[in-house]
Scaffold this motif. Sequence first.
Motif, PDB file in Angstrom:
ATOM      1  N   GLU A 158      36.228 -25.312 -67.642  1.00 29.15           N
ATOM      2  CA  GLU A 158      34.955 -25.768 -67.076  1.00 29.15           C
ATOM      3  C   GLU A 158      34.241 -26.707 -68.037  1.00 29.15           C
ATOM      4  O   GLU A 158      33.717 -27.745 -67.626  1.00 29.15           O
ATOM      5  CB  GLU A 158      34.059 -24.579 -66.738  1.00 29.15           C
ATOM      6  CG  GLU A 158      32.726 -25.022 -66.160  1.00 29.15           C
ATOM      7  CD  GLU A 158      31.942 -23.932 -65.478  1.00 29.15           C
ATOM      8  OE1 GLU A 158      30.943 -24.263 -64.810  1.00 29.15           O
ATOM      9  OE2 GLU A 158      32.315 -22.756 -65.615  1.00 29.15           O
ATOM     10  N   LYS A 159      34.233 -26.370 -69.328  1.00 30.07           N
ATOM     11  CA  LYS A 159      33.551 -27.213 -70.308  1.00 30.07           C
ATOM     12  C   LYS A 159      34.196 -28.593 -70.395  1.00 30.07           C
ATOM     13  O   LYS A 159      33.500 -29.620 -70.381  1.00 30.07           O
ATOM     14  CB  LYS A 159      33.590 -26.535 -71.672  1.00 30.07           C
ATOM     15  CG  LYS A 159      32.870 -27.311 -72.783  1.00 30.07           C
ATOM     16  CD  LYS A 159      33.172 -26.735 -74.155  1.00 30.07           C
ATOM     17  CE  LYS A 159      34.592 -27.071 -74.588  1.00 30.07           C
ATOM     18  NZ  LYS A 159      34.875 -26.626 -75.983  1.00 30.07           N
ATOM     19  N   ARG A 192      33.673 -30.671 -67.138  1.00 27.97           N
ATOM     20  CA  ARG A 192      32.306 -31.181 -67.053  1.00 27.97           C
ATOM     21  C   ARG A 192      32.127 -32.395 -67.952  1.00 27.97           C
ATOM     22  O   ARG A 192      31.383 -33.326 -67.636  1.00 27.97           O
ATOM     23  CB  ARG A 192      31.315 -30.082 -67.438  1.00 27.97           C
ATOM     24  CG  ARG A 192      29.856 -30.483 -67.242  1.00 27.97           C
ATOM     25  CD  ARG A 192      28.930 -29.314 -67.494  1.00 27.97           C
ATOM     26  NE  ARG A 192      27.558 -29.668 -67.174  1.00 27.97           N
ATOM     27  CZ  ARG A 192      26.528 -28.830 -67.230  1.00 27.97           C
ATOM     28  NH1 ARG A 192      26.743 -27.557 -67.578  1.00 27.97           N
ATOM     29  NH2 ARG A 192      25.307 -29.234 -66.934  1.00 27.97           N
ATOM     30  N   PRO A 244      32.981 -35.295 -64.579  1.00 22.69           N
ATOM     31  CA  PRO A 244      31.803 -34.599 -64.036  1.00 22.69           C
ATOM     32  C   PRO A 244      31.724 -34.594 -62.519  1.00 22.69           C
ATOM     33  O   PRO A 244      31.156 -33.665 -61.939  1.00 22.69           O
ATOM     34  CB  PRO A 244      30.629 -35.359 -64.662  1.00 22.69           C
ATOM     35  CG  PRO A 244      31.185 -36.682 -65.084  1.00 22.69           C
ATOM     36  CD  PRO A 244      32.607 -36.431 -65.446  1.00 22.69           C
ATOM     37  N   TRP A 302      33.960 -31.762 -61.396  1.00 23.77           N
ATOM     38  CA  TRP A 302      33.299 -30.520 -61.824  1.00 23.77           C
ATOM     39  C   TRP A 302      32.168 -30.164 -60.861  1.00 23.77           C
ATOM     40  O   TRP A 302      32.024 -29.007 -60.448  1.00 23.77           O
ATOM     41  CB  TRP A 302      32.736 -30.684 -63.247  1.00 23.77           C
ATOM     42  CG  TRP A 302      31.833 -29.550 -63.635  1.00 23.77           C
ATOM     43  CD1 TRP A 302      32.206 -28.310 -64.052  1.00 23.77           C
ATOM     44  CD2 TRP A 302      30.403 -29.562 -63.614  1.00 23.77           C
ATOM     45  NE1 TRP A 302      31.091 -27.537 -64.289  1.00 23.77           N
ATOM     46  CE2 TRP A 302      29.967 -28.280 -64.033  1.00 23.77           C
ATOM     47  CE3 TRP A 302      29.442 -30.519 -63.292  1.00 23.77           C
ATOM     48  CZ2 TRP A 302      28.624 -27.939 -64.136  1.00 23.77           C
ATOM     49  CZ3 TRP A 302      28.100 -30.181 -63.394  1.00 23.77           C
ATOM     50  CH2 TRP A 302      27.701 -28.913 -63.807  1.00 23.77           C
TER      51      TRP A 302
END
Length: 275
Positions: A10-11, A14, A18, A21
């Motif tokens: 997820e990090k 993102r 983005p 995400w």
Amino acid sequence: MTESPDQYCEKELRRVDPDRWLTALFAPDSKRPGLLAVYAFNSEIARAREAVSQPMIGQIRLQWWREAWDGIWAGRPRNHPVVLALHAHCRDLDRHGILTLIDARETDMADTPPADMAALAQYAEASSAPLMQLAAQQLGAALPPDLARNAGIAYALTGLLRATPHLSAQQRVMLPAGVLAAHGLMPEDLYQREVGADLAAAMAEIADQAERHLLAARRQRVPRQALPAMLPATLAGLHLRALAQHRFDVAAAEAAVRPLRRQMALLWASLRGSF
């Protein structure tokens, strides 16, 4: 505290992708970690070329991912956070689609642009449509092939237009040589120039193709369960409109599509059940 593979995916997503995400946030909580893992894998292979100094090293990275998937399917995952997340959530995904995505990235290792629009569309389909199918599968749904094909091409073409200045700075061109020639341009002309009327016209031709594929996709019904997999196409439409409004000045178009505008477009698409 060491982050988990899911947190890493997820990090990283993102940070590097983005838009995808953001669309993954519309997936059910139980499906989201797997969807983020699939997208994180895609970002890894999509960045294989720019992460290395030589194309041959990029090809080695792609081969690493082929072998990593062999380990996932065999129950022996490599010690890499994205691989571990894929092993936890995505072992049953379609093998053909996964390998098609990796093979498509071989094109990124070439120093020459696509010859014509047909070659660009072929690359766009191979590098994007299988990802939409895999995302839908991860959500427990399936997409009609034509829907995934048209939406995938539209999203990929839009992404290539948005990436034109970034690629040009690396002396890479993904706009078709034939399209550029029709507007009086050589690929190397893009290395040291701002957007002019000739380049804007070439980009508009590609944007028109993206718009045609997006409209074709929107004529088809998307299963509600698969909608989060299709939401990237919503953002493609948003970016295409901004590019046209700003005469294909990519920086101006990107600045116009603010995060809140993206979020509202996705929320509206989710509420009406259509991308």
